[in-house]
Write an enzyme that holds these catalytic residues in place. Structure first.
Site, mmCIF file in Angstrom:
data_model
loop_
_atom_site.group_PDB
_atom_site.id
_atom_site.type_symbol
_atom_site.label_atom_id
_atom_site.label_comp_id
_atom_site.label_asym_id
_atom_site.label_seq_id
_atom_site.Cartn_x
_atom_site.Cartn_y
_atom_site.Cartn_z
ATOM 1 C CG ASP A 137 38.133 40.684 44.579
ATOM 2 O OD1 ASP A 137 38.254 41.896 44.341
ATOM 3 O OD2 ASP A 137 37.035 40.140 44.639
ATOM 4 C CE LYS A 138 40.003 35.947 43.893
ATOM 5 N NZ LYS A 138 39.331 37.218 43.769
ATOM 6 C CB SER A 175 31.867 38.550 43.249
ATOM 7 O OG SER A 175 32.132 39.766 43.890
#
Length: 556
Positions: A120-121, A468
């Site tokens: 994700d990040k 999410s």
């Protein structure tokens, strides 16, 4: 070369000696220094195989005449951090990743960078560093995980949330739940749906910062290693040509990315990360751009959680090259922007084809006539809120119901599990924004719980936190201004009526303006939470969600 600063002349004898101590030869030191920033760890599948990808990248760099120098950065797995206070650290880790790459690249005067990333990040954090450093850079992602199989059922992380909710409600036993657990994540790679990791992997291709296939080649496919070698060779060519991120990522590039985002139906987190990446290049991208394209670009893919297809299906159907060609031919995307190859998207995608029109539908027969994301405005969200319409049931596009107000994710989850949330409710989860959380936690635990308990099509969620890419249903996040800043979401009271209308892009608290003003006067900030030092600093420095939740500088 930039690296001459640290390796050339008598005054740099100590540098050369140290490099020789690391096993590099004189002729190696004369080559371009190519940093390989790797988010390898053995804690979760998205990153467990990045050592092998790093080796392939290094092999490509050596083959092209560069000198590879590998180092590591941190990586938080949102799947592991979700549903508890660990999620507070996920978004803030994006800034540490960007800072750590900036430190290493500048301290050692790399001539170019290959950024190996997964979940994700990490991809957005690395792209932020690329924009900030503005030296030749190429991205190599971990690649998507294959979907799991259990009998006739296809599984991914989104399925786990549904099964968990079924277990809470007593619809399945522990043995059945464990059977799902055993098969849902069959190996390495980013979780199998169009969640944030794979959404950002696909965005690297549109942004021109990766070779085609980067977002979709499965992690276990040999093509992933070939792509890594090709990327290693390409970065050396980029250094020779001095091809920089600012040459590739322009304002039009980001608009292209937003347009293609709508075609795919990516995670709502792209609306957080694309503006943050653009910010590092001095380019302003706002949430309004997402809504502008959402209204005119159809949605042609329904990849989990929006539908039953997975990333492996998307890749097999033609992947991003086919989608990019479709966007160019359809006038949705400007194909004249260059990529890390030095070629334009029009040139690169010229021979791409859609292989399976059930997975990537034609523009004239889309899943939805509008894009996969929508931005809502109203007296709850004057600066906007976002929803993944591609994953929202059509019957939930227009909704009105009583507010069930919670000041944390934990409160909301307990109410759902105890049966206190019922059909028709609008759950409001606040003080979970970048400042209020702090850290802007994802609420995927809640969306999975509701789906498994049979409420996924009957209860709406609104939060100043976020969701999410795994999340489905009526999940409205990024409400801005956030509650901790006194935003209107902080003024909602239990039992108030809330209404939203996705086609009309509205999100409103149905009370009169006079009452809303009175509540503003009465509002008091909540008692300050006890939080660790880094999160405290983050909360003090983080900017608004609408512009990417980037850390503010003194000038800002």
């Amino acid at each position: 070369m930039r690296s001459d600063t640290v390796k050339t002349g008598q005054s740099r004898i100590s540098t050369r000696a140290l490099l020789k101590g690391a096993g590099y030869r004189k002729k190696d030191i004369e080559k371009p220094f190519i940093g390989i920033a790797n988010s390898l760890n053995t804690f979760f599948p998205g990153h467990m195989h990045l050592d092998k990808i790093g080796q392939s990248v290094a092999a490509g760099i050596w083959a092209a005449g560069g000198m590879p120098m590998e180092f590591n950065t941190i990586a938080v797995c949102d799947g592991v951090a979700n549903g508890h206070l660990g999620m507070r650290w996920s978004l803030p880790s994006r800034e540490i990743i960007a800072d750590s790459l900036e430190v290493m690249a500048n301290a050692h005067c790399f001539d170019g960078l290959v950024m190996i990333c997964g979940c994700d990040k990490i991809t957005p954090g690395m792209l932020m560093a690329a924009g900030r450093l503005n030296i030749p850079t190429i991205i190599v992602n971990a690649g998507p995980m294959l979907s799991g199989k259990l009998g006739k059922d296809d599984l991914d992380l989104a399925a786990l949330g549904r099964y968990r909710g079924m277990a809470v409600k007593g619809l399945i036993d522990e043995e059945s739940l464990e059977a799902v657990e055993e098969e849902a994540c069959p190996g390495c790679g980013s979780c199998a749906g169009m969640f944030t990791a794979n959404s950002m992997g696909c965005m690297t291709e549109v942004l021109g910062m990766a070779l085609y296939g980067n977002g979709t080649i499965p992690a276990v496919h040999a093509g992933r290693m070939r792509l890594a070698k090709d990327s290693g060779e390409q970065i050396v060519r980029m250094v020779q040509k001095d091809l920089r991120p600012s040459d590739i990522m322009t304002k039009q590039t980001f608009l292209n990315a937003i347009a293609v985002d709508m075609l795919i139906g990516c995670s709502t987190n792209t609306a957080l990360h694309l503006p943050a990446i653009a910010h590092e290049l001095g380019i302003q991208i706002s949430i309004e751009e997402f809504d502008k394209y959402s209204k005119v670009v159809p949605n042609v893919c329904h990849i989990s959680p929006s539908g039953k297809d997975f990333m492996e299906d998307f890749h097999r159907a033609g992947g991003m090259p086919a989608l990019i060609k479709m966007a160019i031919d359809g006038g949705i995307m400007d194909g004249s922007r260059i990529t890390v190859t030095g070629q334009t998207h029009s040139e690169l995608s010229a021979n791409a084809k859609v292989i399976d029109t059930k997975v990537i539908r034609p523009l004239e027969k889309p899943f939805m006539n509008e894009g996969g994301l929508a931005v809502l405005y109203g007296n709850i969200a004057p600066l906007g809120a976002i929803i993944k319409t591609a994953a929202c049931p059509p019957e939930m596009y227009i909704f009105k119901g009583p507010a069930r107000v919670f000041n944390s994710e934990e409160e909301a989850a307990e109410a759902v599990k105890s049966g206190r949330v019922v059909k028709g409710d609008v759950m409001v989860i606040r003080y979970e924004g970048p400042k209020g959380g702090p850290g802007m936690r994802e609420m995927v635990y809640l969306t999975g719980l509701l789906a498994g308990m049979g409420l996924g099509k009957d209860v709406a969620l609104i939060t100043d936190g976020r969701f999410s890419g795994v999340s489905g249903g009526a999940s409205i996040g990024h409400v801005s201004p956030e509650a901790a800043l006194g935003g209107p979401i902080a003024l909602i009271e239990e039992g108030d009526t809330i209404a939203y209308n996705i086609p009309q892009r509205t999100l409103n608290l149905l009370i009169n303006e006079k009452e809303l003003e009175l509540r503003k006067v009465r509002w008091q900030p909540p008692k300050e939470k006890e939080i660790p030092s880094y999160l405290k600093r983050y909360a003090q420095m983080v900017g608004p969600v609408a512009t990417g939740a980037v850390l503010k500088t003194e000038k800002e």
